[in-house]
Design a protein around this motif. Structure first.
Motif, PDB file in Angstrom:
ATOM      1  N   LEU A   2       1.834   9.250 -17.733  1.00 33.51           N
ATOM      2  CA  LEU A   2       0.604   8.199 -17.205  1.00 33.51           C
ATOM      3  C   LEU A   2       1.249   6.975 -16.092  1.00 33.51           C
ATOM      4  CD1 LEU A   2      -1.921   7.854 -19.926  1.00 33.51           C
ATOM      5  CD2 LEU A   2      -1.862   8.703 -17.773  1.00 33.51           C
ATOM      6  N   ASP A   3       2.699   6.151 -17.135  1.00 37.12           N
ATOM      7  CA  ASP A   3       3.949   5.309 -16.745  1.00 37.12           C
ATOM      8  C   ASP A   3       4.384   5.545 -15.637  1.00 37.12           C
ATOM      9  OD1 ASP A   3       2.659   3.523 -18.831  1.00 37.12           O
ATOM     10  OD2 ASP A   3       4.014   4.860 -20.048  1.00 37.12           O
ATOM     11  N   TYR A   4       4.337   6.529 -15.457  1.00 34.95           N
ATOM     12  CA  TYR A   4       5.118   6.816 -13.915  1.00 34.95           C
ATOM     13  C   TYR A   4       4.512   6.047 -12.910  1.00 34.95           C
ATOM     14  CZ  TYR A   4       6.894   9.358  -9.611  1.00 34.95           C
ATOM     15  OH  TYR A   4       7.978   9.755  -8.244  1.00 34.95           O
ATOM     16  N   GLN A   5       5.601   5.396 -12.159  1.00 32.84           N
ATOM     17  CA  GLN A   5       5.345   4.725 -10.581  1.00 32.84           C
ATOM     18  C   GLN A   5       5.229   5.268  -9.566  1.00 32.84           C
ATOM     19  OE1 GLN A   5       7.413   1.318 -10.841  1.00 32.84           O
ATOM     20  NE2 GLN A   5       6.714   0.041 -12.698  1.00 32.84           N
ATOM     21  N   LEU A   6       4.451   5.393  -9.132  1.00 36.05           N
ATOM     22  CA  LEU A   6       3.722   6.031  -7.571  1.00 36.05           C
ATOM     23  C   LEU A   6       5.153   5.508  -6.784  1.00 36.05           C
ATOM     24  CD1 LEU A   6       0.249   6.416  -8.003  1.00 36.05           C
ATOM     25  CD2 LEU A   6       1.793   8.445  -7.937  1.00 36.05           C
ATOM     26  N   GLN A   7       5.416   6.359  -5.656  1.00 35.45           N
ATOM     27  CA  GLN A   7       6.081   5.548  -4.732  1.00 35.45           C
ATOM     28  C   GLN A   7       5.320   6.169  -3.130  1.00 35.45           C
ATOM     29  OE1 GLN A   7       9.165   4.362  -5.047  1.00 35.45           O
ATOM     30  NE2 GLN A   7       8.787   4.991  -7.691  1.00 35.45           N
ATOM     31  N   ASP A   8       5.898   6.225  -2.041  1.00 38.77           N
ATOM     32  CA  ASP A   8       5.052   6.086  -1.122  1.00 38.77           C
ATOM     33  C   ASP A   8       5.681   8.035  -0.566  1.00 38.77           C
ATOM     34  OD1 ASP A   8       3.484   4.845   1.246  1.00 38.77           O
ATOM     35  OD2 ASP A   8       5.494   5.496   2.865  1.00 38.77           O
ATOM     36  N   GLN A   9       4.550   8.378   0.209  1.00 36.98           N
ATOM     37  CA  GLN A   9       4.551  10.214  -0.188  1.00 36.98           C
ATOM     38  C   GLN A   9       4.481  10.980  -1.145  1.00 36.98           C
ATOM     39  OE1 GLN A   9       4.109  11.088   3.403  1.00 36.98           O
ATOM     40  NE2 GLN A   9       3.920   8.465   3.541  1.00 36.98           N
ATOM     41  N   ASP A  10       4.104  10.144  -1.949  1.00 35.13           N
ATOM     42  CA  ASP A  10       4.388  11.286  -3.185  1.00 35.13           C
ATOM     43  C   ASP A  10       2.854  12.222  -3.287  1.00 35.13           C
ATOM     44  OD1 ASP A  10       6.928  10.447  -4.943  1.00 35.13           O
ATOM     45  OD2 ASP A  10       5.511   9.032  -6.617  1.00 35.13           O
ATOM     46  N   SER A  11       3.473  12.824  -3.569  1.00 33.67           N
ATOM     47  CA  SER A  11       2.593  14.309  -3.666  1.00 33.67           C
ATOM     48  C   SER A  11       2.342  14.732  -5.006  1.00 33.67           C
ATOM     49  CB  SER A  11       2.810  15.362  -3.442  1.00 33.67           C
ATOM     50  OG  SER A  11       1.672  16.484  -3.626  1.00 33.67           O
ATOM     51  N   VAL A  12       1.449  13.871  -5.834  1.00 35.55           N
ATOM     52  CA  VAL A  12       0.256  14.831  -7.270  1.00 35.55           C
ATOM     53  C   VAL A  12      -0.243  15.658  -7.120  1.00 35.55           C
ATOM     54  CG1 VAL A  12      -0.372  13.551  -9.034  1.00 35.55           C
ATOM     55  CG2 VAL A  12       0.611  12.152  -7.149  1.00 35.55           C
ATOM     56  N   LEU A  13      -0.521  16.913  -8.110  1.00 40.05           N
ATOM     57  CA  LEU A  13      -1.432  18.198  -8.092  1.00 40.05           C
ATOM     58  C   LEU A  13      -2.172  17.857  -9.588  1.00 40.05           C
ATOM     59  CD1 LEU A  13      -2.039  20.994  -7.343  1.00 40.05           C
ATOM     60  CD2 LEU A  13       0.081  21.220  -8.057  1.00 40.05           C
ATOM     61  N   PHE A  14      -2.999  18.389  -9.262  1.00 41.77           N
ATOM     62  CA  PHE A  14      -3.609  18.363 -10.636  1.00 41.77           C
ATOM     63  C   PHE A  14      -4.672  19.692 -11.610  1.00 41.77           C
ATOM     64  CE2 PHE A  14      -3.797  13.739  -9.763  1.00 41.77           C
ATOM     65  CZ  PHE A  14      -3.709  13.355 -10.518  1.00 41.77           C
ATOM     66  N   ILE A  15      -4.032  20.633 -11.770  1.00 42.31           N
ATOM     67  CA  ILE A  15      -3.995  21.869 -12.376  1.00 42.31           C
ATOM     68  C   ILE A  15      -5.499  21.930 -13.341  1.00 42.31           C
ATOM     69  CG2 ILE A  15      -3.896  24.361 -12.334  1.00 42.31           C
ATOM     70  CD1 ILE A  15      -1.671  23.967 -10.679  1.00 42.31           C
ATOM     71  N   SER A  16      -6.491  22.252 -13.218  1.00 42.43           N
ATOM     72  CA  SER A  16      -7.300  22.769 -13.950  1.00 42.43           C
ATOM     73  C   SER A  16      -6.994  24.259 -14.895  1.00 42.43           C
ATOM     74  CB  SER A  16      -8.481  22.867 -13.500  1.00 42.43           C
ATOM     75  OG  SER A  16      -9.643  23.496 -15.267  1.00 42.43           O
ATOM     76  N   THR A  17      -6.252  24.486 -16.135  1.00 42.12           N
ATOM     77  CA  THR A  17      -6.241  25.309 -17.227  1.00 42.12           C
ATOM     78  C   THR A  17      -7.982  26.149 -17.841  1.00 42.12           C
ATOM     79  OG1 THR A  17      -5.017  24.292 -18.737  1.00 42.12           O
ATOM     80  CG2 THR A  17      -3.877  24.888 -16.750  1.00 42.12           C
ATOM     81  N   LEU A  18      -8.638  25.324 -17.511  1.00 39.13           N
ATOM     82  CA  LEU A  18      -9.397  25.850 -18.206  1.00 39.13           C
ATOM     83  C   LEU A  18     -10.972  26.469 -17.726  1.00 39.13           C
ATOM     84  CD1 LEU A  18     -10.660  22.274 -19.659  1.00 39.13           C
ATOM     85  CD2 LEU A  18      -9.146  23.805 -21.038  1.00 39.13           C
ATOM     86  N   HIS A  19     -11.333  28.295 -18.432  1.00 45.61           N
ATOM     87  CA  HIS A  19     -11.704  28.574 -17.205  1.00 45.61           C
ATOM     88  C   HIS A  19     -12.995  28.975 -18.554  1.00 45.61           C
ATOM     89  CE1 HIS A  19      -9.587  28.216 -13.901  1.00 45.61           C
ATOM     90  NE2 HIS A  19      -8.478  28.581 -14.918  1.00 45.61           N
ATOM     91  N   GLY A  20     -14.678  29.514 -17.758  1.00 45.21           N
ATOM     92  CA  GLY A  20     -15.252  29.446 -18.524  1.00 45.21           C
ATOM     93  C   GLY A  20     -14.795  31.386 -18.971  1.00 45.21           C
ATOM     94  N   PRO A  64       0.934  -1.676  -0.255  1.00 48.51           N
ATOM     95  CA  PRO A  64      -0.309   0.307   0.347  1.00 48.51           C
ATOM     96  C   PRO A  64       0.998   0.796  -0.083  1.00 48.51           C
ATOM     97  CG  PRO A  64      -0.607  -1.613   1.374  1.00 48.51           C
ATOM     98  CD  PRO A  64       0.694  -2.130   1.405  1.00 48.51           C
ATOM     99  N   LEU A  65       0.529   2.151  -0.763  1.00 51.24           N
ATOM    100  CA  LEU A  65       0.540   3.840  -0.831  1.00 51.24           C
ATOM    101  C   LEU A  65       0.146   4.597  -0.428  1.00 51.24           C
ATOM    102  CD1 LEU A  65       2.438   3.805  -4.419  1.00 51.24           C
ATOM    103  CD2 LEU A  65       3.686   3.265  -2.052  1.00 51.24           C
ATOM    104  N   SER A  66       0.959   5.588   0.650  1.00 51.76           N
ATOM    105  CA  SER A  66       0.063   6.775   1.075  1.00 51.76           C
ATOM    106  C   SER A  66       0.567   7.446   0.219  1.00 51.76           C
ATOM    107  CB  SER A  66       1.045   7.163   2.671  1.00 51.76           C
ATOM    108  OG  SER A  66      -0.168   8.447   3.201  1.00 51.76           O
ATOM    109  N   VAL A  67      -0.405   8.748  -0.440  1.00 49.06           N
ATOM    110  CA  VAL A  67      -0.653   9.425  -1.403  1.00 49.06           C
ATOM    111  C   VAL A  67      -1.161  10.994  -1.226  1.00 49.06           C
ATOM    112  CG1 VAL A  67      -0.090  10.054  -3.988  1.00 49.06           C
ATOM    113  CG2 VAL A  67       0.572   7.213  -3.112  1.00 49.06           C
ATOM    114  N   GLU A  68      -0.146  12.161  -1.696  1.00 46.27           N
ATOM    115  CA  GLU A  68      -1.739  12.991  -1.417  1.00 46.27           C
ATOM    116  C   GLU A  68      -1.990  13.827  -2.609  1.00 46.27           C
ATOM    117  OE1 GLU A  68      -0.532  17.209   1.050  1.00 46.27           O
ATOM    118  OE2 GLU A  68      -0.014  17.275  -0.891  1.00 46.27           O
TER     119      GLU A  68
END
Length: 101
Positions: free
Chosen positions: A82-100, A4-8
């Protein structure tokens, strides 16, 4: 078997609105046969965190164009996307650049 991995997981730029307005999620990904990568994380996010309008976040097996993905503050394009293998304690941030407008 992968442990198991702990990820932010964090959402910004309006993407958090698809996740009940919650920006930061500390998640524990269960152990599984294959190592966790971004592709499998997106499937997990869609099943477990995404609350509405998945078409605004997911397109095919990736994020929609216009969503910037940072892994530990680095552009995911430099890390294998998509192929990046997650490591324990990784931080993954998704930012939308699409704005109405």
């Amino acid at each position: 078997m992968a442990a198991p991995l702990s990820v932010e997981v964090e959402f910004g730029g309006g993407a958090e609105l698809l996740f009940d307005g919650v920006k930061k999620h500390q998640v524990t990904l269960p152990g599984q046969e294959e190592p966790w990568d971004i592709r499998s994380l997106l499937v997990w996010i869609k099943k477990n965190l995404l609350k509405e309008r998945p078409e605004l976040f997911i397109q095919g097996d990736s994020v929609r164009p216009g969503i910037l993905v940072l892994i530990n503050d680095a552009d995911w394009e430099l890390l294998g996307e998509l192929d990046y293998q997650l490591q324990d304690q990784d931080s993954v941030l998704f930012i939308s650049t699409l704005h109405g407008g």
